[in-house]
Write a protein that holds these residues in place. Sequence first.
Motif, PDB file in Angstrom:
ATOM      1  N   PRO B 232      50.664  57.788  97.557  1.00  0.00           N
ATOM      2  CA  PRO B 232      50.917  56.863  96.868  1.00  0.00           C
ATOM      3  C   PRO B 232      50.073  57.582  95.112  1.00  0.00           C
ATOM      4  O   PRO B 232      49.643  58.283  95.404  1.00  0.00           O
ATOM      5  CB  PRO B 232      49.475  55.424  96.902  1.00  0.00           C
ATOM      6  CG  PRO B 232      48.298  56.782  98.382  1.00  0.00           C
ATOM      7  CD  PRO B 232      49.335  57.638  98.583  1.00  0.00           C
ATOM      8  N   GLY B 233      51.010  56.706  94.358  1.00  0.00           N
ATOM      9  CA  GLY B 233      51.379  56.920  92.659  1.00  0.00           C
ATOM     10  C   GLY B 233      50.609  55.793  91.884  1.00  0.00           C
ATOM     11  O   GLY B 233      49.980  55.049  92.537  1.00  0.00           O
ATOM     12  N   GLY B 234      51.463  55.998  91.244  1.00  0.00           N
ATOM     13  CA  GLY B 234      50.639  54.522  90.289  1.00  0.00           C
ATOM     14  C   GLY B 234      51.387  53.163  89.985  1.00  0.00           C
ATOM     15  O   GLY B 234      51.398  52.495  89.398  1.00  0.00           O
ATOM     16  N   VAL B 236      49.764  50.788  92.402  1.00  0.00           N
ATOM     17  CA  VAL B 236      48.960  50.603  92.842  1.00  0.00           C
ATOM     18  C   VAL B 236      48.228  50.839  92.069  1.00  0.00           C
ATOM     19  O   VAL B 236      47.378  51.043  92.225  1.00  0.00           O
ATOM     20  CB  VAL B 236      48.947  50.430  94.402  1.00  0.00           C
ATOM     21  CG1 VAL B 236      47.376  49.601  94.302  1.00  0.00           C
ATOM     22  CG2 VAL B 236      49.845  49.999  95.120  1.00  0.00           C
ATOM     23  N   PRO B 239      43.987  46.780  91.407  1.00  0.00           N
ATOM     24  CA  PRO B 239      43.393  45.882  93.122  1.00  0.00           C
ATOM     25  C   PRO B 239      43.906  45.367  92.855  1.00  0.00           C
ATOM     26  O   PRO B 239      44.635  44.053  94.351  1.00  0.00           O
ATOM     27  CB  PRO B 239      42.471  46.878  92.983  1.00  0.00           C
ATOM     28  CG  PRO B 239      41.765  47.292  91.327  1.00  0.00           C
ATOM     29  CD  PRO B 239      42.786  47.141  90.860  1.00  0.00           C
ATOM     30  N   ALA B 242      47.949  44.178  93.083  1.00  0.00           N
ATOM     31  CA  ALA B 242      47.702  44.849  94.335  1.00  0.00           C
ATOM     32  C   ALA B 242      47.728  43.379  95.764  1.00  0.00           C
ATOM     33  O   ALA B 242      48.766  43.539  96.334  1.00  0.00           O
ATOM     34  CB  ALA B 242      47.433  46.014  95.180  1.00  0.00           C
ATOM     35  N   LEU B 243      46.725  43.522  95.464  1.00  0.00           N
ATOM     36  CA  LEU B 243      46.191  41.972  96.652  1.00  0.00           C
ATOM     37  C   LEU B 243      47.329  40.919  96.227  1.00  0.00           C
ATOM     38  O   LEU B 243      47.458  40.250  97.670  1.00  0.00           O
ATOM     39  CB  LEU B 243      44.365  41.944  96.142  1.00  0.00           C
ATOM     40  CG  LEU B 243      44.002  41.227  97.952  1.00  0.00           C
ATOM     41  CD1 LEU B 243      43.456  42.578  98.510  1.00  0.00           C
ATOM     42  CD2 LEU B 243      42.390  41.175  97.157  1.00  0.00           C
ATOM     43  N   GLY B 246      50.493  41.625  97.956  1.00  0.00           N
ATOM     44  CA  GLY B 246      50.573  41.389  99.141  1.00  0.00           C
ATOM     45  C   GLY B 246      50.440  39.977  99.976  1.00  0.00           C
ATOM     46  O   GLY B 246      50.648  39.369 100.770  1.00  0.00           O
ATOM     47  N   ILE B 247      49.336  38.760  99.369  1.00  0.00           N
ATOM     48  CA  ILE B 247      49.245  37.859  99.471  1.00  0.00           C
ATOM     49  C   ILE B 247      51.064  37.005  99.695  1.00  0.00           C
ATOM     50  O   ILE B 247      51.036  36.370 100.477  1.00  0.00           O
ATOM     51  CB  ILE B 247      48.043  36.393  98.992  1.00  0.00           C
ATOM     52  CG1 ILE B 247      47.251  37.394  99.376  1.00  0.00           C
ATOM     53  CG2 ILE B 247      48.344  35.135  99.339  1.00  0.00           C
ATOM     54  CD1 ILE B 247      46.127  37.237  98.735  1.00  0.00           C
TER      55      ILE B 247
END
Lengths: 102, 515
Positions: B232-234, B236, B239, B242-243, B246-247
């Motif tokens: 994994p890179g940049g 994400v 945090p 990202a969450l 995802g939602i």
Amino acid sequence: MDTNIRQPDEALFQELVRKKWTVSLVLTAIMLAIYYGFILVLAFAKDILAAKIGEGLTVGIPIGALVILSACVLTGVYVAWANGPYDRAVKKILENMRGEGK
Amino acid sequence: MNEFTSSIGQPNAVSIIFFFVFVAATLVITWFAAKKSRTASQFYAAGRSVTGLQNGLALAGDYMSAASFLGIAGLVALKGYDGLIYSIGFLVGWPIIMFLIAEPLRNLGKYTFADVVAYRLRQKPVRIAASVGSLMTVAFYLIAQMVGSGSLVKLMFGLPYEGAVIAVGAIMIAYVLFGGMLATTWVQIIKAVLLMGGATVVVFLVLTTYGFSPTALFGAAAAKYGDKVLAPGGLVSNPWDALSLGIALMFGTAGLPHILMRFYTVPDAKAARKSVFYATGFISYFYILTFIIGFGAMALVGHDVITRFDKGGNMAALLLAEVTGGTVFLGFIAAVAFATILAVVAGLTLAGATTFSHDLYVNVFKRGQATEQDEVKMAKRGTLFLGVLAVGLGIAFKGQNVAFMVGLAFAIAASANFPALLMSILWKRFSTTGAWVSIATGATLAAGLIILSPTVWVDVLGNAQAIFPWKNPALISLPAAFVAGWIASLLCPDREAQEKYAEQKIRNYLAVGAE
């Protein structure tokens, strides 16, 4: 369809609804835990996923594949349960409803 | 590698032939489907005659856009592992659809998800609110697809942008206007089979080079660009962002009107569940292929060549097809990509037109008192209007940065459509006021925060600093929609709706009275 709506057996029906949401919510919780677990590891501890476990392979690649696989398995579990035991329970309740009307 | 030449961007005879065969075949299907598209249930729901497997393929065909094929393959080709994170996000919404909404949707509704939300509430306010959420989702998704299609066709064949947008619009209108849901379903099925088949062949050709060992391929890519491509890179970096993304991806999938509408094409809940299972399997398989295609392009084509054709990497899959299978194969894959665009825009247009006629015209304007003929006539007018609008907007947004619009569509679907749908199914005390307040809160927050976010405030409007720090608002807008719906329902209860809940439950779980 039967337009003459009769009431289902209250106890059986409550049990059916309770079971349906237990199964649904447990499976949802597992999916959420897997996916957001993955996202949280990505966000806070991505070194775990970057660790090499062989030539051309890091921990992250099989983990990612497992997340994808888990989505398929969980939907499979649900469809097997719902199209099997759940639908049989529904059928039983419907038969009782029709039987009582006669 | 500087010697590399490609026929991408030039009219490709093979591609044009494949494309014409596809269009001719689908138009023949449309001609047959037209005879079976006269009643409302036929036009909106293919007469509820689609099987679980067919609907699974059609759902996959409706969902796998050209952006997810070319875009994610390109992202993997340029960034490596990070591309997989997106694929997973796009997949995990499907189990949620299965566990929480597939059955209630099928058993309680008729043609749209608004049928379910408005089941025991006052029709007018709820239908209007649900239609706004639905149309916003469809419109932003559609603009992104049209602009993407114009640029893609231009890159692939060298056709002028406007010509491509008009061609896509005209063919798509023909499918939906004459063939309704039945023709749309078959276009999506054929496209899904072609896309998965084509991607399978690309992967096969790539893996022959590496002795059928994916790790050998990953190793070759890592040898070229470093081990970082396997980690994994940049992507994400924040945090919370990202969450939030995802939602939006997870619950947005469960609120997309064109996906939800497909559940009315199958005869019962049993078939609806099967179709989600098949769709999840097909989409998983496709994203795994896309991951390998991305690495194949990285190893066999290389970053320099990929970015020379398109900075965002969108041409990676096509370049790989040409390197592994020659010009003929490139032509085939390019035609498949074009077919992909057609299938997705047809599904979106049909969903929008159904909202116009079924939710707004029949249930709001006519208060549920319209003849079936009138309803189908309005749906066809809606199709024509939306199709022409889509072409117009596609041309108007030429050259604009519309990448944020897919994110916006998902954020609105997750925040406006999904919470109201779930609460109407599960919560007895959910009221009319609660419903429209929840939808309005979700839609306003999702759209408003995206405008203030880096993706629009900085990237599109050119300001130096974003007012809202995250790229995606769903982490705030989705819970806010639930809370707003909850508070408004408690403050303005709806006794009639509570009394009808017992009947709704019987129909929901036992399918008594389901259509």
